[in-house]
Write an enzyme that holds these catalytic residues in place. Structure first.
Site, PDB file in Angstrom:
ATOM      1  N   SER A 143       0.989  -1.062  -0.247  1.00  0.00           N
ATOM      2  CA  SER A 143      -0.414  -0.027   0.016  1.00  0.00           C
ATOM      3  C   SER A 143       0.447   1.578   0.313  1.00  0.00           C
ATOM      4  O   SER A 143       2.178   1.425  -0.988  1.00  0.00           O
ATOM      5  CB  SER A 143      -0.742   0.410   1.021  1.00  0.00           C
ATOM      6  OG  SER A 143      -1.863   0.937   1.293  1.00  0.00           O
ATOM      7  N   ASP A 168      -1.245   1.308  -4.178  1.00  0.00           N
ATOM      8  CA  ASP A 168      -2.246   0.860  -4.387  1.00  0.00           C
ATOM      9  C   ASP A 168      -3.407   1.379  -4.889  1.00  0.00           C
ATOM     10  O   ASP A 168      -4.094   0.683  -5.031  1.00  0.00           O
ATOM     11  CB  ASP A 168      -2.281  -0.679  -3.707  1.00  0.00           C
ATOM     12  CG  ASP A 168      -2.662  -0.073  -2.352  1.00  0.00           C
ATOM     13  OD1 ASP A 168      -2.785   1.066  -1.964  1.00  0.00           O
ATOM     14  OD2 ASP A 168      -3.444  -1.174  -2.144  1.00  0.00           O
ATOM     15  N   ASP A 223      -5.676   2.683  -3.854  1.00  0.00           N
ATOM     16  CA  ASP A 223      -6.648   1.609  -2.560  1.00  0.00           C
ATOM     17  C   ASP A 223      -7.467   3.504  -1.579  1.00  0.00           C
ATOM     18  O   ASP A 223      -8.513   3.728  -0.914  1.00  0.00           O
ATOM     19  CB  ASP A 223      -7.120   0.690  -2.127  1.00  0.00           C
ATOM     20  CG  ASP A 223      -6.126   0.887  -0.817  1.00  0.00           C
ATOM     21  OD1 ASP A 223      -4.816   1.546  -1.027  1.00  0.00           O
ATOM     22  OD2 ASP A 223      -5.966   0.223   0.397  1.00  0.00           O
TER      23      ASP A 223
END
Length: 442
Positions: free
Chosen positions: A102, A243, A245
């Site tokens: 992440s 990533d 998100d």
């Protein structure tokens, strides 16, 4: 209790157990064994990754482990985490796997799983996978081995999915947008989404080299984006993490708009249009100003533990459709089954274009409470938090701030730290009380 899985899969430093090729090989095999038992016929798994250099290594060993267990792998290459959730559903796969750490630097990596529905795996399935990790790895007979396929059009599929989250006649024509993709998984996707919707797109963080993911860029480091927005006189800036998100905004004046504010903005628009289902889920870290603003428009608000899986649990439990975190995770269940940075950004842009929302004015009208966060290193988090004198001090400060602020003290999930957070409508009050409580932690 799970031995390896945390709130967002398994994560750590590359080369240090369990983020090693040997462990991840067996993790792929163990996951394959569980999925093969639960599915019908040959198992099928979608594997995506971000752009960090170790992703090549872990992609290969995951594929090998799944193959040994008789499960087919569908490799989609560098792909945002929410894209893997979507592709898992659209390919009717038994699970999705994302190789990503992440927002962490390149020397970290992790493995996280999605169910066939594109949601985080249930705890019991993670425990079942862990039980297989304690067994000796075997290999099925050759005729039963899994196969691997590379999906060449995965990026194009996800671009269309993102565009479908706004109306067919929606256009960003006339809008200048700066995108910071953090040299991460959205580098080859986000620019196309916004360009195809008509925006003039300027890019940053779209040259990954395996080592520069999240480095002084992206959603965790937005100062360069703010400077670029001002220099280019852009309408706004949008930053994703490695990533994709998470998402953060920069308005035309260079002001940061974080996850709390984005969730509030989307909630207000959905409420006004009759599209909000119930209330909103935040976390223990959600700014108190959001809670008060939602209260003013009669929208229920619930706090979950920190972590998007806990936000999702509350959303499912209440049957609501919107939640998220200050860090920029925005979960809109009307559009995707997990936090999706690109889709969340489009919801904000839709509010600006369709509902004529002036972002700069909105930020002025919806200020957050100032927060002070202090990290205190301790030998034992449990002992520090169980100190009766500290508990009494926390109660006293909470009483003093009642209605105008709050205290949150919690242990870090990854380091021997106690995080002291105080927010109040007066920044000096927040700072003074945070420093006082930090000084009381032994």
């Amino acid at each position: 209790m799970r031995k390896y899985f945390g709130t967002d899969g398994i994560r750590g430093t590359v080369g240090q157990y369990p983020i090693t090729p040997e462990f991840v090989l067996k993790l792929g095999w163990a996951a394959g064994k569980v999925l093969a038992q639960r599915g019908e016929g040959r198992g099928k798994v979608v594997i995506g990754k971000d752009t960090r250099i170790s992703g090549y290594m872990f992609e290969s060993v995951l594929e090998a482990g799944l193959t040994a267990a008789g499960v087919d792998s569908f490799l989609v290459g560098p792909m945002p985490t929410p894209a893997v959730a979507y592709l898992t559903r659209t390919f009717r796969a038994d699970a999705g796997i994302v190789i990503s750490a992440s927002h962490n630097p390149f020397h970290d990596n992790g493995i996280k799983f999605f169910s066939k529905d594109g949601t985080k795996l249930d705890d019991n399935i993670e425990q079942e996978i862990e039980s297989w990790l304690d067994k000796e790895m075997d290999t099925l007979p050759s005729e039963l081995l899994g196969k691997a396929y590379r999906i060449e059009d995965a990026s194009a599929r996800y671009v269309e999915f993102c565009k479908a989250s706004v109306p067919n006649d929606f256009s960003l024509k006339g809008m200048k947008v700066v995108l910071d993709c953090a040299h991460g998984a959205a580098y080859h996707i986000a620019p196309y989404v916004f360009k195809e919707l008509g925006a003039e797109v300027l890019t940053m963080g779209v040259s990954p080299d395996g080592l520069n993911i999240n480095k002084e860029c992206g959603a965790t480091h937005t100062i360069p984006l703010a400077e670029r927005v001002l220099t280019e006189q852009a309408d706004l800036g949008i930053a994703f993490d490695g990533d994709a998100d998470r998402v953060m905004f920069i308005d035309s004046a260079g002001q940061l708009i974080n996850g709390d504010q984005l969730i509030l903005l989307i909630a207000q628009v959905l409420k006004a249009n009759g599209e909000l289902k119930g209330g909103v889920v935040g976390t223990l870290m959600t700014n108190m100003a959001v809670e008060k603003a939602l209260e003013e428009i009669d929208v229920p608000f619930v706090r979950a533990k920190v972590g998007d899986r806990y936000v999702m649990e509350q959303l499912k439990g209440h049957g609501w459709n919107l939640g998220g975190e200050s860090s920029g995770h925005v979960i809109s269940l009307d559009h995707n089954s997990t936090g999706d940075g690109i889709v969340a950004a489009l919801q904000v842009l839709k509010a600006m274009k369709v509902d004529n929302l002036d972002l700069n004015q909105w930020v002025t009208d919806n200020p957050l409470f100032p927060q002070t966060l202090i990290n205190v290193r301790v030998e034992s988090s449990e002992n520090a938090l169980n100190n009766e004198e500290l508990k009494a001090d926390i109660d006293n400060v909470n009483k003093k701030l009642a209605g105008f602020g709050r205290v949150l003290i919690r242990a870090s999930g990854t380091e021997p730290l106690i995080r002291v957070m105080v927010e109040a409508n007066d920044p000096d009050l927040a700072k003074l009380n945070a420093e006082y409580l930090a000084s009381k932690i032994l």
